[in-house]
Design an enzyme around this catalytic site. Structure first.
Site, mmCIF file in Angstrom:
data_model
loop_
_atom_site.group_PDB
_atom_site.id
_atom_site.type_symbol
_atom_site.label_atom_id
_atom_site.label_comp_id
_atom_site.label_asym_id
_atom_site.label_seq_id
_atom_site.Cartn_x
_atom_site.Cartn_y
_atom_site.Cartn_z
ATOM 1 N N ASP A 6 0.880 -1.181 0.000
ATOM 2 C CA ASP A 6 0.000 0.000 0.000
ATOM 3 C C ASP A 6 0.913 1.225 0.000
ATOM 4 O O ASP A 6 2.135 1.098 0.163
ATOM 5 C CB ASP A 6 -0.888 -0.010 1.265
ATOM 6 C CG ASP A 6 -1.788 1.220 1.347
ATOM 7 O OD1 ASP A 6 -2.348 1.609 0.308
ATOM 8 O OD2 ASP A 6 -1.909 1.813 2.438
ATOM 9 N N SER A 7 0.300 2.395 -0.131
ATOM 10 C CA SER A 7 1.087 3.622 -0.092
ATOM 11 C C SER A 7 1.601 3.900 1.323
ATOM 12 O O SER A 7 2.497 4.718 1.499
ATOM 13 C CB SER A 7 0.225 4.794 -0.541
ATOM 14 O OG SER A 7 -0.834 4.968 0.369
ATOM 15 N N TYR A 38 -0.856 8.137 -2.612
ATOM 16 C CA TYR A 38 -0.971 7.815 -4.037
ATOM 17 C C TYR A 38 -2.203 8.512 -4.654
ATOM 18 O O TYR A 38 -2.265 8.731 -5.848
ATOM 19 C CB TYR A 38 -1.148 6.302 -4.231
ATOM 20 C CG TYR A 38 0.096 5.459 -4.075
ATOM 21 C CD1 TYR A 38 1.308 5.992 -3.655
ATOM 22 C CD2 TYR A 38 0.038 4.086 -4.364
ATOM 23 C CE1 TYR A 38 2.433 5.187 -3.511
ATOM 24 C CE2 TYR A 38 1.160 3.278 -4.236
ATOM 25 C CZ TYR A 38 2.353 3.834 -3.805
ATOM 26 O OH TYR A 38 3.456 3.035 -3.679
ATOM 27 N N GLY A 39 -3.174 8.773 -3.797
ATOM 28 C CA GLY A 39 -4.493 9.213 -4.274
ATOM 29 C C GLY A 39 -4.502 10.532 -5.011
ATOM 30 O O GLY A 39 -5.445 10.853 -5.713
ATOM 31 N N CYS A 69 -4.380 -1.486 -1.820
ATOM 32 C CA CYS A 69 -4.573 -0.052 -2.021
ATOM 33 C C CYS A 69 -5.595 0.107 -3.134
ATOM 34 O O CYS A 69 -5.394 -0.410 -4.240
ATOM 35 C CB CYS A 69 -3.232 0.555 -2.420
ATOM 36 S SG CYS A 69 -3.319 2.263 -2.951
ATOM 37 N N ASN A 70 -6.677 0.776 -2.836
ATOM 38 C CA ASN A 70 -7.723 0.966 -3.860
ATOM 39 C C ASN A 70 -7.227 1.816 -5.017
ATOM 40 O O ASN A 70 -7.600 1.609 -6.157
ATOM 41 C CB ASN A 70 -8.942 1.663 -3.251
ATOM 42 C CG ASN A 70 -9.764 0.728 -2.402
ATOM 43 O OD1 ASN A 70 -10.786 0.236 -2.833
ATOM 44 N ND2 ASN A 70 -9.316 0.465 -1.190
ATOM 45 N N THR A 71 -6.389 2.802 -4.686
ATOM 46 C CA THR A 71 -5.896 3.694 -5.732
ATOM 47 C C THR A 71 -5.073 2.896 -6.744
ATOM 48 O O THR A 71 -5.310 2.969 -7.954
ATOM 49 C CB THR A 71 -5.036 4.811 -5.101
ATOM 50 O OG1 THR A 71 -5.806 5.427 -4.066
ATOM 51 C CG2 THR A 71 -4.636 5.833 -6.123
ATOM 52 N N GLU A 148 -2.535 8.798 8.346
ATOM 53 C CA GLU A 148 -1.066 8.668 8.403
ATOM 54 C C GLU A 148 -0.506 9.472 9.587
ATOM 55 O O GLU A 148 0.506 9.113 10.168
ATOM 56 C CB GLU A 148 -0.420 9.131 7.098
ATOM 57 C CG GLU A 148 -0.689 8.225 5.889
ATOM 58 C CD GLU A 148 0.064 6.885 5.911
ATOM 59 O OE1 GLU A 148 1.183 6.810 6.442
ATOM 60 O OE2 GLU A 148 -0.509 5.890 5.398
ATOM 61 N N CYS A 180 -11.062 2.729 0.246
ATOM 62 C CA CYS A 180 -9.661 3.072 0.518
ATOM 63 C C CYS A 180 -9.281 2.256 1.737
ATOM 64 O O CYS A 180 -10.029 2.228 2.724
ATOM 65 C CB CYS A 180 -9.521 4.563 0.812
ATOM 66 S SG CYS A 180 -7.875 5.025 1.379
ATOM 67 N N THR A 181 -8.128 1.602 1.686
ATOM 68 C CA THR A 181 -7.774 0.698 2.796
ATOM 69 C C THR A 181 -7.373 1.452 4.065
ATOM 70 O O THR A 181 -7.221 0.836 5.113
ATOM 71 C CB THR A 181 -6.650 -0.263 2.364
ATOM 72 O OG1 THR A 181 -5.568 0.502 1.809
ATOM 73 C CG2 THR A 181 -7.157 -1.260 1.343
ATOM 74 N N HIS A 182 -7.224 2.757 3.972
ATOM 75 C CA HIS A 182 -6.991 3.536 5.200
ATOM 76 C C HIS A 182 -8.278 3.694 6.015
ATOM 77 O O HIS A 182 -8.227 3.878 7.225
ATOM 78 C CB HIS A 182 -6.483 4.946 4.859
ATOM 79 C CG HIS A 182 -5.028 5.018 4.506
ATOM 80 N ND1 HIS A 182 -4.506 4.473 3.372
ATOM 81 C CD2 HIS A 182 -3.980 5.590 5.158
ATOM 82 C CE1 HIS A 182 -3.202 4.719 3.319
ATOM 83 N NE2 HIS A 182 -2.861 5.388 4.391
HETATM 84 N N1 DGL Z 1 -4.776 3.000 1.041
HETATM 85 C C1 DGL Z 1 -4.741 3.677 -0.234
HETATM 86 C C2 DGL Z 1 -6.056 3.406 -0.971
HETATM 87 O O1 DGL Z 1 -6.654 2.411 -0.660
HETATM 88 C C3 DGL Z 1 -4.408 5.076 0.010
HETATM 89 C C4 DGL Z 1 -4.131 5.854 -1.187
HETATM 90 C C5 DGL Z 1 -3.279 7.038 -0.969
HETATM 91 O O2 DGL Z 1 -2.106 6.870 -0.658
HETATM 92 O O3 DGL Z 1 -3.785 8.137 -1.206
HETATM 93 O O4 DGL Z 1 -6.509 4.083 -1.833
#
Ligand code: DGL
Length: 261
Positions: A6-7, A38-39, A69-71, A148, A180-182
């Site tokens: 993930d990011s 990443y988003g 990571c969804n992005t 974060e 989003c996994t966050h």
């Molecule tokens: N956990 C990432 C997601 O699922 C976060 C993306 C990001 O870094 O913006 O999209």
């Protein structure tokens, strides 16, 4: 080993679900903390990061890859699957399937990063299965940096969540996908603000169930995965906050290994 990236911290929600549903499997995690978020990046950049992350995890011995990571899943899953000859799991399809199994009115809300929402992937995938479903999306760009930072419980975060969810609430959605996994780290607040009648879909739980099913049907892949309960945690930048959130998310001690890609 199962390789997961993930990011940053968000993919640890996927690690947590995999540890619960596939207990004992060895896991390698890479949190790209130097390049998060990443988003807000372009699809080309996220694709490049996803290819580099996958390459790194495979060089460490990963036999399957989970794009937690969804992005990255929304813009890079096809490229990563085409370039690497191992099973690649993305987090979007499992969440879509779970939302369609759960929803009664098919009035579905999706929240995610700007890149994920802009890709329109949730809407496309949901409508490909149920063309009558209504999908309402909202980009929530401030939530990843807040997680974060470890600001999960702050009143400012609660206020921002309320504001982001308002347009979905007025649409009377009955199901909300955490795209989003966050966001599972904010699940309690999100559930409270969207209302208890709305089913909240956690893509980390959905993807872990999908991997479990896949391994049950692909013994040859399952046999490649070691099971000594090992967990290695790589990051591209070490931050105190990452270690703290990792410990509380996984409820175990963690040791961060810094790498340069
Ligand atoms: N956990 C990432 C997601 O699922 C976060 C993306 C990001 O870094 O913006 O999209």
């Amino acid at each position: 080993m199962i390789g997961i990236f993930d990011s940053g911290i968000g993919g640890l929600t996927v690690v947590r679900s995999i540890m619960e549903q596939l207990s004992g499997y060895d896991i390698l995690y890479f949190g790209d903390t130097a390049r998060t978020p990443y988003g807000s990046k372009s699809p080309e950049t996220v694709i490049r990061y996803a290819l580099e992350n996958t390459d790194f995890l495979m060089n460490q011995g990963a036999k399957i890859i989970v794009m937690a990571c969804n992005t990255a899943s929304s813009v890079a899953a096809e490229r990563v699957s085409a370039e690497f000859d191992v099973p690649i799991f993305e987090v979007i399809t499992p969440a879509v399937d779970m939302s369609l199994q759960t929803s009664r009115k098919f009035n579905i809300g999706v929240i995610g990063t700007r890149a994920t929402i802009k890709s329109g992937i949730y809407e496309k995938k949901i409508k490909a299965i149920n063309p009558d479903a209504k999908v309402y999306s909202a980009a929530c760009p401030l939530l990843v940096p807040l997680v974060e930072e470890g600001w999960m419980q702050k009143p400012e975060t609660v206020m921002i969540i309320k504001k982001y969810l308002h347009p979905l609430k007025v649409r009377q959605i009955d199901t909300l996908i955490l795209g989003c996994t966050h966001y599972p780290l904010l699940k309690k607040t999100i559930q409270r603000k969207i209302g208890k009648r709305v089913s909240v879909i956690d893509s980390s739980i959905a993807v872990a169930a999908k991997i479990k099913d896949f391994l049950a049907g692909h013994i040859e892949v399952d046999n490649l995965l070691s099971r000594n309960g090992k967990f290695r945690l790589f990051v591209s930048d070490i931050t105190d906050q990452f270690e703290k959130t990792a410990k509380t998310t996984l409820k175990r001690n963690v040791h961060l290994e810094q790498i340069m890609l």
